[in-house]
Design a protein around this motif. Structure first.
Motif, mmCIF file in Angstrom:
data_model
loop_
_atom_site.group_PDB
_atom_site.id
_atom_site.type_symbol
_atom_site.label_atom_id
_atom_site.label_comp_id
_atom_site.label_asym_id
_atom_site.label_seq_id
_atom_site.Cartn_x
_atom_site.Cartn_y
_atom_site.Cartn_z
ATOM 1 N N GLY A 86 89.823 15.928 4.485
ATOM 2 C CA GLY A 86 90.524 17.059 5.378
ATOM 3 C C GLY A 86 91.075 18.183 4.314
ATOM 4 N N ALA A 87 90.839 17.894 2.782
ATOM 5 C CA ALA A 87 91.031 19.102 1.709
ATOM 6 C C ALA A 87 90.420 20.483 2.401
ATOM 7 N N LEU A 88 89.170 20.239 2.824
ATOM 8 C CA LEU A 88 88.384 21.410 3.190
ATOM 9 C C LEU A 88 87.870 21.124 4.857
ATOM 10 N N GLU A 89 88.452 22.364 5.697
ATOM 11 C CA GLU A 89 88.140 22.541 6.779
ATOM 12 C C GLU A 89 87.014 23.426 7.273
ATOM 13 N N PHE A 90 86.277 23.536 8.069
ATOM 14 C CA PHE A 90 84.919 24.388 8.359
ATOM 15 C C PHE A 90 85.105 25.054 9.951
ATOM 16 N N ILE A 91 85.107 26.322 10.019
ATOM 17 C CA ILE A 91 85.175 26.808 11.162
ATOM 18 C C ILE A 91 83.835 27.729 11.429
ATOM 19 N N VAL A 92 82.872 26.913 12.405
ATOM 20 C CA VAL A 92 81.706 27.699 12.600
ATOM 21 C C VAL A 92 81.855 28.886 13.818
ATOM 22 N N LYS A 93 81.493 30.100 13.438
ATOM 23 C CA LYS A 93 81.641 31.108 14.510
ATOM 24 C C LYS A 93 80.193 31.667 14.611
ATOM 25 N N GLU A 94 79.556 31.517 15.814
ATOM 26 C CA GLU A 94 78.390 32.543 16.094
ATOM 27 C C GLU A 94 78.397 33.584 17.057
ATOM 28 N N THR A 95 77.873 34.455 16.558
ATOM 29 C CA THR A 95 77.798 35.803 17.330
ATOM 30 C C THR A 95 76.669 36.542 17.800
ATOM 31 N N ALA A 96 76.649 36.644 19.240
ATOM 32 C CA ALA A 96 75.320 37.269 19.724
ATOM 33 C C ALA A 96 75.509 38.961 19.544
ATOM 34 N N VAL A 97 74.735 39.524 19.145
ATOM 35 C CA VAL A 97 74.636 41.023 19.067
ATOM 36 C C VAL A 97 73.573 41.526 19.940
ATOM 37 N N THR A 98 74.108 42.425 20.926
ATOM 38 C CA THR A 98 73.102 43.048 22.149
ATOM 39 C C THR A 98 73.114 44.375 22.104
ATOM 40 N N ARG A 99 72.026 45.131 22.658
ATOM 41 C CA ARG A 99 72.075 46.459 22.952
ATOM 42 C C ARG A 99 72.811 46.833 24.214
ATOM 43 N N ALA A 100 73.247 47.880 24.425
ATOM 44 C CA ALA A 100 73.841 48.225 25.736
ATOM 45 C C ALA A 100 73.119 47.768 26.808
ATOM 46 N N ASP A 101 71.717 47.791 27.053
ATOM 47 C CA ASP A 101 70.893 47.258 27.881
ATOM 48 C C ASP A 101 70.736 45.742 27.896
ATOM 49 N N GLY A 102 71.584 45.247 27.100
ATOM 50 C CA GLY A 102 71.561 43.609 27.374
ATOM 51 C C GLY A 102 70.534 42.974 26.490
ATOM 52 N N ALA A 103 69.477 43.848 25.800
ATOM 53 C CA ALA A 103 68.512 43.235 24.934
ATOM 54 C C ALA A 103 69.002 42.712 23.703
ATOM 55 N N ALA A 104 68.508 41.454 23.394
ATOM 56 C CA ALA A 104 69.141 40.609 22.094
ATOM 57 C C ALA A 104 68.731 41.441 20.781
ATOM 58 N N VAL A 105 69.594 41.533 19.857
ATOM 59 C CA VAL A 105 69.259 42.207 18.517
ATOM 60 C C VAL A 105 69.193 41.240 17.681
ATOM 61 N N ALA A 106 70.556 40.184 17.589
ATOM 62 C CA ALA A 106 70.396 39.271 16.619
ATOM 63 C C ALA A 106 71.471 38.345 16.935
ATOM 64 N N GLU A 107 71.511 37.126 16.249
ATOM 65 C CA GLU A 107 72.379 36.057 16.241
ATOM 66 C C GLU A 107 73.003 35.833 14.737
#
Length: 152
Positions: free
Chosen positions: A117-138
């Motif tokens: 418990g001395a180190l805790e890790f929080i993983v955050k994933e983010t979807a990046v899309t264009r205005a038309d919904g097309a995937a750009v990156a994760e």
């Protein structure tokens, strides 16, 4: 204070940003990028882009446009004095260029600890899309929280 794993699955506020060519040039300069494709429109178009492309790590900065991009950490009881940047990765689906309107939609996908418990890790994933919904990156980032005095 331990990070409650109940935050797994939490969707954080989305951020929308119109990519500006001046901002891309500034970012390229700030990271020491010397390839003219990132700063010169003619070079970018000669390389097949319709406008200046975003440098590879630029997309990480979209979420920083929120007035308080780390509010979710405070809400989880994390003392920001003990936060470290642990890891960052990108999976690209298409190039983002000046003029694109992008939306970054982050979500907490994991919480775990090490060293008793001395180190805790929080993983955050983010979807990046264009205005038309097309995937750009994760995007994936791992935030490390040090817990002084724990596990000693």
């Amino acid at each position: 204070m331990a990070v409650d794993p109940a935050i797994i699955g939490t969707e954080l506020p989305a951020t929308t940003l119109t990519i500006d060519a001046g901002r891309l040039r500034f970012f390229a300069k700030a990271i020491g990028e010397t390839d003219p494709v990132y700063t010169d429109l003619d070079a970018a178009q000669a390389a097949g882009y319709r406008d200046l492309p975003a440098p590879p790590t630029f997309l990480f900065s979209i979420e920083l446009e929120n007035p308080d991009p780390f509010t979710f950490l405070a809400a989880a009881g994390v003392d920001l004095r003990f936060v470290l940047h642990g890891e960052q990765s990108f999976v690209y689906h298409s190039a983002a260029v000046a003029g694109d309107v992008l939306t970054a939609t982050p979500r907490i996908t994991d919480v775990y600890s090490k060293k008793g418990g001395a180190l805790e890790f929080i993983v955050k994933e983010t979807a990046v899309t264009r205005a038309d919904g097309a995937a750009v990156a994760e995007l994936k980032s791992v935030i490390v929280v040090r817990n002084p005095g724990v596990g000693k």
